[in-house]
Write a protein that holds these residues in place. Structure first.
Motif, PDB file in Angstrom:
ATOM      1  N   ARG A  39     -38.585   1.583  17.725  1.00 52.77           N
ATOM      2  CA  ARG A  39     -37.790   2.815  17.656  1.00 52.77           C
ATOM      3  C   ARG A  39     -36.896   2.971  18.863  1.00 52.77           C
ATOM      4  N   ALA A  41     -35.710   6.268  21.101  1.00 52.03           N
ATOM      5  CA  ALA A  41     -36.146   7.654  21.238  1.00 52.03           C
ATOM      6  C   ALA A  41     -35.287   8.390  22.258  1.00 52.03           C
ATOM      7  N   PRO A  42     -34.018   8.598  21.942  1.00 45.96           N
ATOM      8  CA  PRO A  42     -33.138   9.208  22.940  1.00 45.96           C
ATOM      9  C   PRO A  42     -33.339  10.713  23.081  1.00 45.96           C
ATOM     10  N   SER A  43     -33.064  11.202  24.262  1.00 48.48           N
ATOM     11  CA  SER A  43     -33.007  12.647  24.461  1.00 48.48           C
ATOM     12  C   SER A  43     -31.566  13.056  24.178  1.00 48.48           C
ATOM     13  N   HIS A  52     -29.184   2.602  26.830  1.00 46.58           N
ATOM     14  CA  HIS A  52     -29.725   2.974  25.520  1.00 46.58           C
ATOM     15  C   HIS A  52     -29.379   1.902  24.486  1.00 46.58           C
ATOM     16  N   GLU A  75     -35.940  12.974  21.064  1.00 44.97           N
ATOM     17  CA  GLU A  75     -36.886  13.562  22.019  1.00 44.97           C
ATOM     18  C   GLU A  75     -36.218  14.748  22.711  1.00 44.97           C
ATOM     19  N   TYR A 234     -43.273  14.528  27.687  1.00 45.31           N
ATOM     20  CA  TYR A 234     -42.943  13.199  27.162  1.00 45.31           C
ATOM     21  C   TYR A 234     -44.209  12.393  26.882  1.00 45.31           C
ATOM     22  N   THR A 251     -40.278  -0.337  23.240  1.00 45.61           N
ATOM     23  CA  THR A 251     -39.349  -0.964  24.186  1.00 45.61           C
ATOM     24  C   THR A 251     -38.705   0.131  24.998  1.00 45.61           C
ATOM     25  N   ARG A 252     -38.895   0.110  26.289  1.00 45.93           N
ATOM     26  CA  ARG A 252     -38.279   1.175  27.105  1.00 45.93           C
ATOM     27  C   ARG A 252     -38.020   0.652  28.505  1.00 45.93           C
ATOM     28  N   TRP A 256     -40.745   3.445  33.243  1.00 49.82           N
ATOM     29  CA  TRP A 256     -41.933   4.011  32.597  1.00 49.82           C
ATOM     30  C   TRP A 256     -43.206   3.227  32.887  1.00 49.82           C
TER      31      TRP A 256
END
Ligand code: GLU
Length: 553
Positions: A39, A41-43, A52, A75, A234, A251-252, A256
């Motif tokens: 996924r 998961a942008p803010s 991104h 998010e 979060y 995947t980030r 994090w």
């Protein structure tokens, strides 16, 4: 009812569902063995950073290469950062790069799929159900500390190794049910904290699919799970959502990594199987001999919209991002020239651990290659779509005569060695400017052996014999025929052997004609240009140049 159960009822009187209900509502996905669910998961800040796009491409490719599912979740738990219309802008940008989610929030803002809602503020009840469950299990408690009290804790911890709400600092961790009830009755607001089962002496290890085995201290901090308004942090939302949406690979960015011990602990407290983590290093760029992060403030290329407004085709952009992602991609491409990018065996293991280097010149080279392999119709239609939005002048030139525009774009294209002049659609107006009177700016500067005197002589003679209907051979014969009468040789070799014997060679004669017709010393195929310009324009330009050089002499 034990005290934990009583407390859960006190804190969440309106929650009647149980985790079991959601487990049933969102059952494991029925996918083939090895299929990945990933996924983005942008803010919704309205700004889609290159990072991104990079993260998204990694997730998207890894889902696609395993026949899995790629979804988008918004998010938006931090309402302060929320920007109206931001989601649409971000998703439209993704779509412009060919990334259309299989599921989740779609470019038109609608939601698709059986694992939603995919917008976090619409999932409040779900988070609270799990929060209630954690309280029942003794894994969470309400905290009444004020901002000032938390500031005091931070100040007191300045010289300590472990910072945060834990141990003796966790004042609310052991409040009794009666104390809590009295606080609530008195109208005090509360956050919900994890009652961390961690031990300061423990270490944990986990496998990151890019960075390998990582060992870290176990989490001992009683982090906030729900804020005073009942909205999750979060950390809590990530664990609940990625579990219930049956994400397999997260995947980030590697900022994090520090939170992984907490996240793994949350998965455990909630009784969930953890996801696999892929933490990628931030994309860097060279700056003054050093390296730094791409900055939203300093670098226009930080914004995904930059690539769209400059007119980089999605295919070029994706090709370039793949070179950043996997170091072996270019070797693969050399052997598989015409293969679809999705056939590349993308691997996390081949990703840079320290951070790939963004390089604009490389992006342009990659893009020139991609565009040079397109046929003229494709170049026309993609650049026309771009021009309608970003360059109305080009669009209206195109509209005067689409077949002419396509023919212009076809010069030195659709052959074995196409020219590589165009890196992005915004290069086209300049690239083709001399093919339209509206945008042609004469410039009579010469190079090589071509002098104004020679130019005047060449042009005087050429005007009489030029024929824009010629085939290529005849056209060239005519140019060669100008050489001897002007003291030049049609044979470059001959010139090189005896330069003093001639005023120049056929290349210089061509330069004179090229400059007269295009205002440039370097262009694609002059024969094709002449034929397309047609007799009237050609003669007119040759005459204007002749006038100029006559005066110059
Ligand atoms: N909303 C988070 C961010 O934009 C997402 C991180 C993640 O992919 O889990 O940083």
């Amino acid at each position: 009812m034990n005290d934990f159960q009583k407390l859960a009822e006190l804190l969440f009187p309106n929650i009647t569902k149980t985790p079991d209900d959601y487990e049933k509502l969102y059952p494991p996905r029925n996918l083939k063995e090895g299929a990945r669910v990933t996924r983005l998961a942008p803010s919704p800040t309205g700004f889609l950073h290159f990072g991104h796009l990079y993260a998204c491409t990694i997730s998207y490719r890894s889902a696609k290469s395993t026949d899995g599912v790629f979804f988008v979740r918004i998010e938006d738990t931090d309402q302060k950062r929320k920007v109206e219309g931001a989601v649409e802008i971000m998703l439209e940008s993704l779509a412009a790069f060919g990334i259309i989610p299989d599921e989740g929030v779609m470019p038109d803002g609608s939601q698709k799929g059986a694992y939603g809602p995919y917008i976090q503020t619409e999932r409040k009840e779900i988070y609270q159900t799990y929060a209630k469950h954690l309280v029942e299990q003794g894994f969470a408690y309400p905290c009444f500390c004020t901002e000032e009290e938390l500031d005091d804790i931070r100040a007191a911890q300045e010289s300590e190794d472990i910072k945060g709400y834990y141990g003796k600092y966790a004042k609310c961790r052991n409040l009794s049910y009666d104390e809590i009830k009295a606080n609530i009755d008195a109208g005090m607001t509360w956050t919900l904290r994890l009652r961390s089962p961690g031990d300061v002496n423990n270490r944990i290890t986990f496998d990151d699919m890019i960075k390998g085995k990582i060992e870290m201290a176990e989490n001992v901090i009683d982090v906030v799970l729900l804020k005073t308004n009942g909205i999750p942090t979060y950390h809590f939302a990530h664990v609940i959502d990625d579990h219930l949406m049956r994400t397999t690979h997260v995947t980030r960015g590697d900022e994090w990594i520090a939170s992984v011990p907490l996240h793994l602990q949350l998965f455990r407290c909630l009784g969930f199987k953890p996801v696999k983590y892929i933490h990628f290093a931030t994309i860097m760029k060279e700056d003054n001999g050093g390296k730094r992060k791409i900055s939203k403030r300093k670098d226009p290329e930080a914004a995904s919209t930059y690539y769209i407004s400059e007119g980089y085709p999605a295919a070029s952009f994706n090709e370039y991002v793949m070179t950043l992602m996997n170091s072996n991609f270019e070797d693969w491409r050399r052997v598989n020239r015409d293969a679809d990018i999705s056939a590349f065996p993308f691997s996390f293991k081949k990703m840079s651990v320290s951070g790939a280097l963004f390089d604009m010149a490389k992006l342009n080279d990659v893009s020139k290659n991609v565009i040079s392999a397109m046929n003229a119709d494709e170049v026309f239609s993609l650049s026309y779509e771009w021009a309608k939005k970003y360059n109305p002048q080009l669009a209206s030139l195109y509209e005067k005569d689409k077949a002419y525009a396509t023919a212009v774009l076809n010069i030195d294209r659709e052959n074995k060695k196409p020219r590589k002049d165009i890196a992005k659609w915004s290069d086209i107006p300049n690239y083709i400017s001399y093919m339209y009177d509206e945008t042609f700016t004469p410039c009579y500067e010469l190079n090589g052996n071509a002098t104004p005197e020679l130019a005047a002589e060449v042009l005087e003679k050429y005007i009489d014999i030029v024929n824009t209907e010629d085939d290529k051979e005849t056209w060239f014969e005519r140019i060669k025929s100008l050489c001897a009468p002007c003291g030049c040789t049609p044979n470059v070799k001959e010139y090189k052997q005896n330069p003093d014997a001639f005023r120049g060679h056929v290349g210089d004669v061509s330069t004179v004609i090229r400059v007269a017709l295009t205002g440039r010393t370097n262009t694609p195929d002059l024969f094709a240009i002449t034929a397309l310009l047609g007799e009237e324009k050609t003669k007119q330009r040759l005459k204007a140049a002749l006038e100029y050089y006559k005066e110059e002499k």
